[in-house]
Design a protein around this motif. Structure first.
Motif, mmCIF file in Angstrom:
data_model
loop_
_atom_site.group_PDB
_atom_site.id
_atom_site.type_symbol
_atom_site.label_atom_id
_atom_site.label_comp_id
_atom_site.label_asym_id
_atom_site.label_seq_id
_atom_site.Cartn_x
_atom_site.Cartn_y
_atom_site.Cartn_z
ATOM 1 N N THR A 1 0.868 -3.574 6.031
ATOM 2 C CA THR A 1 1.871 -3.984 4.978
ATOM 3 C C THR A 1 2.574 -2.893 4.143
ATOM 4 O OG1 THR A 1 0.758 -6.025 4.765
ATOM 5 C CG2 THR A 1 2.070 -5.223 2.736
ATOM 6 N N LEU A 2 1.556 -1.927 3.787
ATOM 7 C CA LEU A 2 2.063 -0.715 2.869
ATOM 8 C C LEU A 2 3.191 0.129 3.897
ATOM 9 C CD1 LEU A 2 -0.968 0.520 1.200
ATOM 10 C CD2 LEU A 2 0.989 -0.996 0.349
ATOM 11 N N MET A 3 3.007 0.085 5.141
ATOM 12 C CA MET A 3 3.755 1.022 6.337
ATOM 13 C C MET A 3 5.029 0.113 6.413
ATOM 14 S SD MET A 3 1.045 2.056 8.882
ATOM 15 C CE MET A 3 2.147 3.334 9.786
ATOM 16 N N ARG A 4 5.172 -1.224 6.334
ATOM 17 C CA ARG A 4 6.180 -2.100 6.438
ATOM 18 C C ARG A 4 7.210 -1.909 5.359
ATOM 19 N NH1 ARG A 4 5.794 -5.923 10.584
ATOM 20 N NH2 ARG A 4 3.784 -6.882 11.189
ATOM 21 N N ASP A 5 6.707 -1.531 4.162
ATOM 22 C CA ASP A 5 7.663 -1.417 3.046
ATOM 23 C C ASP A 5 8.580 -0.266 3.180
ATOM 24 O OD1 ASP A 5 8.449 -1.041 0.413
ATOM 25 O OD2 ASP A 5 6.700 -1.441 -0.727
ATOM 26 N N LYS A 6 9.740 -0.594 3.226
ATOM 27 C CA LYS A 6 10.857 0.712 3.147
ATOM 28 C C LYS A 6 10.878 1.447 2.152
ATOM 29 C CE LYS A 6 14.888 -1.770 1.099
ATOM 30 N NZ LYS A 6 16.229 -2.276 1.312
ATOM 31 N N ALA A 7 10.062 1.381 0.957
ATOM 32 C CA ALA A 7 9.753 2.057 -0.006
ATOM 33 C C ALA A 7 8.745 3.056 0.168
ATOM 34 C CB ALA A 7 9.715 1.526 -1.451
ATOM 35 N N THR A 8 7.847 3.088 1.182
ATOM 36 C CA THR A 8 6.822 4.085 1.374
ATOM 37 C C THR A 8 7.505 5.353 1.806
ATOM 38 O OG1 THR A 8 5.383 2.436 1.736
ATOM 39 C CG2 THR A 8 4.772 4.379 2.687
ATOM 40 N N SER A 9 7.035 6.362 1.352
ATOM 41 C CA SER A 9 7.574 7.729 1.601
ATOM 42 C C SER A 9 7.108 8.255 2.999
ATOM 43 C CB SER A 9 7.138 8.946 0.431
ATOM 44 O OG SER A 9 5.766 8.847 0.676
ATOM 45 N N THR A 10 7.777 9.243 3.445
ATOM 46 C CA THR A 10 7.545 9.640 4.900
ATOM 47 C C THR A 10 5.893 10.219 4.844
ATOM 48 O OG1 THR A 10 9.555 10.400 5.249
ATOM 49 C CG2 THR A 10 8.189 11.807 6.451
ATOM 50 N N ALA A 11 5.430 11.064 3.742
ATOM 51 C CA ALA A 11 4.297 11.440 3.724
ATOM 52 C C ALA A 11 3.251 10.188 3.527
ATOM 53 C CB ALA A 11 4.186 12.391 2.175
ATOM 54 N N GLY A 12 3.638 9.197 2.822
ATOM 55 C CA GLY A 12 2.843 8.178 2.689
ATOM 56 C C GLY A 12 2.655 7.486 4.015
ATOM 57 N N PHE A 13 3.694 7.199 4.784
ATOM 58 C CA PHE A 13 3.766 6.495 5.906
ATOM 59 C C PHE A 13 2.869 7.379 7.028
ATOM 60 C CE2 PHE A 13 5.374 5.426 10.206
ATOM 61 C CZ PHE A 13 5.644 4.171 10.265
ATOM 62 N N ARG A 14 2.978 8.621 7.084
ATOM 63 C CA ARG A 14 2.160 9.535 7.965
ATOM 64 C C ARG A 14 0.828 9.405 7.711
ATOM 65 N NH1 ARG A 14 4.304 14.379 6.718
ATOM 66 N NH2 ARG A 14 6.089 13.870 7.674
ATOM 67 N N GLN A 15 0.542 9.339 6.320
ATOM 68 C CA GLN A 15 -0.901 8.959 6.044
ATOM 69 C C GLN A 15 -1.691 7.851 6.177
ATOM 70 O OE1 GLN A 15 -3.151 11.281 5.045
ATOM 71 N NE2 GLN A 15 -4.916 9.979 4.742
ATOM 72 N N LEU A 16 -0.748 6.716 6.120
ATOM 73 C CA LEU A 16 -1.359 5.436 6.389
ATOM 74 C C LEU A 16 -1.546 5.197 8.019
ATOM 75 C CD1 LEU A 16 1.051 3.650 3.835
ATOM 76 C CD2 LEU A 16 -1.487 3.365 4.162
ATOM 77 N N LEU A 17 -0.553 5.878 8.724
ATOM 78 C CA LEU A 17 -0.689 5.833 10.278
ATOM 79 C C LEU A 17 -1.832 6.478 10.704
ATOM 80 C CD1 LEU A 17 0.726 5.115 12.822
ATOM 81 C CD2 LEU A 17 2.077 7.085 12.814
ATOM 82 N N ARG A 18 -2.298 7.725 10.094
ATOM 83 C CA ARG A 18 -3.464 8.231 10.286
ATOM 84 C C ARG A 18 -4.709 7.458 10.152
ATOM 85 N NH1 ARG A 18 -5.183 13.642 11.168
ATOM 86 N NH2 ARG A 18 -3.122 14.521 10.888
ATOM 87 N N GLU A 19 -4.678 6.897 8.891
ATOM 88 C CA GLU A 19 -5.848 5.794 8.344
ATOM 89 C C GLU A 19 -5.857 4.742 9.423
ATOM 90 O OE1 GLU A 19 -4.954 5.246 4.451
ATOM 91 O OE2 GLU A 19 -5.311 7.405 3.622
ATOM 92 N N ILE A 20 -4.748 3.920 9.744
ATOM 93 C CA ILE A 20 -4.942 2.712 10.443
ATOM 94 C C ILE A 20 -5.038 2.876 11.801
ATOM 95 C CG2 ILE A 20 -2.212 2.492 11.350
ATOM 96 C CD1 ILE A 20 -2.647 -0.381 10.264
ATOM 97 N N SER A 21 -4.725 4.137 12.370
ATOM 98 C CA SER A 21 -5.250 4.463 13.821
ATOM 99 C C SER A 21 -6.817 4.711 13.777
ATOM 100 C CB SER A 21 -4.447 6.047 14.206
ATOM 101 O OG SER A 21 -4.939 7.029 13.485
ATOM 102 N N LEU A 22 -7.417 5.261 13.062
ATOM 103 C CA LEU A 22 -8.803 5.495 12.708
ATOM 104 C C LEU A 22 -9.622 4.006 12.991
ATOM 105 C CD1 LEU A 22 -9.562 8.097 10.156
ATOM 106 C CD2 LEU A 22 -10.462 8.205 12.656
ATOM 107 N N LEU A 23 -9.037 2.983 12.083
ATOM 108 C CA LEU A 23 -9.722 1.887 12.201
ATOM 109 C C LEU A 23 -9.279 1.073 13.584
ATOM 110 C CD1 LEU A 23 -8.316 0.620 8.764
ATOM 111 C CD2 LEU A 23 -10.656 1.315 9.484
ATOM 112 N N LEU A 24 -8.075 1.252 14.191
ATOM 113 C CA LEU A 24 -7.609 0.574 15.459
ATOM 114 C C LEU A 24 -8.529 1.261 16.478
ATOM 115 C CD1 LEU A 24 -3.802 0.104 15.203
ATOM 116 C CD2 LEU A 24 -5.419 -1.547 15.150
ATOM 117 N N ALA A 25 -8.942 2.419 16.400
ATOM 118 C CA ALA A 25 -9.654 3.272 17.446
ATOM 119 C C ALA A 25 -10.918 2.389 17.734
ATOM 120 C CB ALA A 25 -9.946 4.645 17.159
ATOM 121 N N TYR A 26 -11.485 1.753 16.533
ATOM 122 C CA TYR A 26 -12.844 1.379 16.666
ATOM 123 C C TYR A 26 -12.729 -0.028 17.829
ATOM 124 C CZ TYR A 26 -14.879 3.721 12.902
ATOM 125 O OH TYR A 26 -15.507 4.735 12.019
#
Length: 210
Positions: free
Chosen positions: A18-43
């Motif tokens: 949801t945070l990644m969908r928000d167009k107000a999320t910064s590039t740095a924030g988007f990148r960090q969230l993507l890294r975090e969510i990928s760890l969870l999906l990897a499980y």
């Protein structure tokens, strides 16, 4: 036989998406969230990897303990946006072999055009996880999977953030043996082949480009 489509509905995955969908999320924030969510999906994408045992000495006694079986798995990033998922999964599986498939989508035909392909050897002996944040039309994803099969891969999973029904159907038609793991099955594609409601262009948001 694995399910063709698995939607990871874990609360942390859904919150971060949801945070990644928000167009107000910064590039740095988007990148960090993507890294975090990928760890969870990897499980989830590695849940059924084959196991064996080895003998280890704990501080108290010897035991037979579970370990991964066979050759190290291969992670294949579908460039360029796949690299965002790749980084996170590599944190969880640092010994994985890594490959890259370079495809871009012709904006007129929506068909994939290949420009790069470099993958580990012995793909036939390795579980392969192909990563790309968006499964939209499915044309590029299906083409990438076919390239991996042509290189010998037989055990392939496809990991993405978002999927459209059209892309899931295209992949099932072309590669019914490839399971898809995603955080969300969105509503549909728009006339330009973008996922709705989606999160925009994952590569542009990750790298700050337009």
């Amino acid at each position: 036989m694995r399910e063709h489509l698995t939607i990871v509905d874990h609360p942390l995955v859904q919150h971060k998406l949801t945070l990644m969908r928000d167009k107000a999320t910064s590039t740095a924030g988007f990148r960090q969230l993507l890294r975090e969510i990928s760890l969870l999906l990897a499980y989830e994408v590695t849940r059924d990897l084959p196991m064996t045992t080895m003998t280890v000495d704990t501080p108290l006694q010897e035991m037979e303990a579970p370990v991964l079986k066979g050759k190290k798995l291969a992670l294949v990033s579908i460039l360029r946006a796949g690299n965002g998922l790749l980084d996170g999964v590599l944190e969880l599986i640092p010994s994985a072999r890594v490959g890259f498939v370079g495809l871009y989508r012709d904006e007129e035909t929506l068909q994939p055009v290949q420009y790069y392909f470099k993958v580990p050897g012995d793909l036939a002996d390795r579980p392969v996880i192909a990563v790309d944040p968006m499964l939209a039309t499915g044309n590029s994803s299906a083409a990438a999977v076919q390239l991996l099969k042509d290189a010998g891969a037989t055990d392939i999973r496809f990991l993405c953030l978002l999927a459209a029904p059209e892309g899931v159907a295209r992949m099932k038609e072309a590669h019914p043996d490839v399971s898809i793991i995603t955080a969300s099955l969105d509503k549909r594609l728009n006339e330009k082949g973008y996922i709705l409601p989606g999160l925009g262009d994952a590569g542009d948001r990750m790298f700050g480009t337009k």
